[in-house]
Design an enzyme around this catalytic site. Sequence first.
Site, mmCIF file in Angstrom:
data_model
loop_
_atom_site.group_PDB
_atom_site.id
_atom_site.type_symbol
_atom_site.label_atom_id
_atom_site.label_comp_id
_atom_site.label_asym_id
_atom_site.label_seq_id
_atom_site.Cartn_x
_atom_site.Cartn_y
_atom_site.Cartn_z
ATOM 1 C CB SER A 37 -0.981 0.054 1.209
ATOM 2 O OG SER A 37 0.081 0.065 2.462
ATOM 3 C CG ASP A 66 -2.688 4.845 8.453
ATOM 4 O OD1 ASP A 66 -1.549 5.514 8.367
ATOM 5 O OD2 ASP A 66 -3.084 4.284 7.437
ATOM 6 C CG HIS A 98 -0.396 4.216 4.560
ATOM 7 N ND1 HIS A 98 -1.571 3.589 5.490
ATOM 8 C CD2 HIS A 98 -0.265 3.291 3.674
ATOM 9 C CE1 HIS A 98 -1.906 2.366 4.758
ATOM 10 N NE2 HIS A 98 -0.908 2.103 4.020
#
Length: 768
Positions: free
Chosen positions: A94, A270, A273
């Site tokens: 991600s 979060d 990231h």
Amino acid sequence: MAALAYTLGKREINYYFSVRSAKALALGAVLLLTACHAASRRYRGDDSCEYLLSSGRFLGEKVWQPHSCMMHKYKNSEAKNCLVDKHIVFLGDSRIRQLFYSFIKIINPQVKEEGNKHGNIPFEDKSASIKVDFLWYPEVNGSMRQRIKSWTEGSVAKPHIIVAGAATWSIKIHNGSNEALTQYKINITSIAPLLEKLAKSSDVYWVLQDPVYEDMLSESRKMITNEKIDAYNEAAVRILNSSSRNSKAKVKVFSVSKLIAQETIMKSSDGLHLPESSRDTNAMILMNVYCNKIMKPIDGSCCQPQPPLTLIQKLAFCFFTLSIIGYLIISLIHRNNYRKNKSCTDLEMGEEKKPAINTPNVSTLEMLLHSFCKLGLIMTYFYLCDRANLFMKENKFYTHSSFFIPIVYILVLGVFYTENTKEFLPVYMHIRVLVAAYLFQTGYGHFSYFWIKGDFGVYRVCQVLFRLNFLVVVLCIVMDRPYQFYYFVPLVTVWFMIIYATLATWPQIVQKKANGNCLWHFGLLLKLICLLACIYFLSYSQGAFEKVFSFWPLSKCFELNGNVYEWWFRWKLDRYVVFHGMLFAFIYLALQKRQMISEGKGDALFSNRVSNVLLFISIVSFMTYSIWASSCKNKTECNELHPSVSVVQILAFILIRNIPGYVRSVYSSFFAWFGKISLELFICQYHIWLAADTKGILVLIPGYPMFNVIVSTFIFVCVAHEISQITNDLAQIMVPKDNSTLLKRLLCIAGFFFGLLLFSAMQDQSRH
């Protein structure tokens, strides 16, 4: 007593620290810094790509500064030109997906972050035939290896750029176990040779894992600790570096993201990231690594090789080398002859005989070669600063403290060197900062000279043109830049010729003639009105202006990037200020002749009532203009108004400075000294104070910004002063007063410029 101590203190400083000793200190500093930077380059290597990918710091909150080089901010049009017909693949988890989106937003800012988060995401720009794919491989495992292997076997087209990286998923799904780390090492060891094989024909980047903000991580991610991330990064770096030792190609380790994340991860949503600004910085670094060597942006020095020497630069190098050799030979011969003649004494009279040598000829030639010798050494410094990759360069970054602290310091020095004067100080001793103010002084100064002296001879014109243009012509040759690049000198040169043409054409009206008949004043005003009409017509007729300057060789002098638009814009921006300067000089000299102004020490310029009214209007006008200029939001509208209103602030400053007698009776010798070399300071700052043709900052002493500014400024001022002296010395030699000799010199100079234009045309053809 205090005043006496103050004066003696300044004299003592000037006695122990002269301009000559300052230049000697500057020369020593340059030699020492050159040796240190050369040794550092040899020891650490001179690959700025390595620095771009691995080191840097933040300037402020969002501006990233790579170590030792400048990073260009690519626009979408530039990115498309660089990546045309290219295929780029982002391979990983991600975090790599976020980097993928930031990268494609450089190509197309309208892209939205949509699609399956845990799946492949394609992107294509058909206008430039660019394909960018994100491939979802959250772990370094057999699946990732198989995908990479398929590119090495030739059955699938190889991407031009591959950006890969993964680790956090392995930590998460295996709960941070040591067995997972061991398996990661095994998997990356099997992938490393395949990446090295791909790196022979493609650009391959392995992105190290960014640190996390552990306090913000969700419960399902608590096992992803910075300690684990460091262990995975250490394993990846060790294995990839070990693999690259046995291969000429090398996988580039993208480790700079870690440094960026350390400063910004606390702003994460979060804890895992990166915030968007940090991802955008990483994407721009990737763009610089790949595109700088292709696009060669002047403000993107990272990953750019040193430009090759042009034919003209090689010839200039040979000329300066021969000048140095010639000066050394003639100097040795001259000194040897001097010693021989000095030793010949008349034993009967007990006196030394006079040397019987042709001193003037030898001294003139020696002076000429000596000037070119010094100029050659100075131009070497210019080249090392802004063309060679010896000294470091950094991007510009503004802060209030870095601007105002030096300004206050300089003002204090200016006040410290305040002197008294019994004479009315001319305008040009006060206004030397703004381009408009300098042009105003150009109109004022040259009009006053021609009006009072009536000297329209060729010698005067050639002297002015030589002093204005000599340094710029040399820099055009040495730094490989067009004449219009140093726009200020072409601007002043053209306006000087316009002033000369206005006053020298029939009928020639000068002060001596006008004093005999007042009607000549109206004739001169009529000339000025005609000049104003011509300026107005050309400023609103871009086509007519471009036709005037599009004929060869004028086009060669005034074109920039293939057209004369930049020249038209620069000329138009301050189009009325020279006219205002000429008109002001005419009014001032007329009032002076009729004794309508008082220039005595301590006296107001006009009567008390008139002086007070004018002073009040000037202060209000100056403050109003300053507020308007600082609050102007639309640059286009400001540029349209500037030519008409800039004279308000200039005139206001002149009146504030000169109306009160107590203000007019003092001046700063410190600022006056700088005023004498203002032209050289303005031009030299392009390459040896700033860098990358003013796009960046020259870094002589890395890691200490304020100390670097002090040292680079000191050297810069010393160089500018020396160039000013060299120009004055050469002007006396190259522009003789004898008309016949001057004509021969002009023919030689014309031949030189014709050859220069010919070589320049040959260079342009070879480049295209």
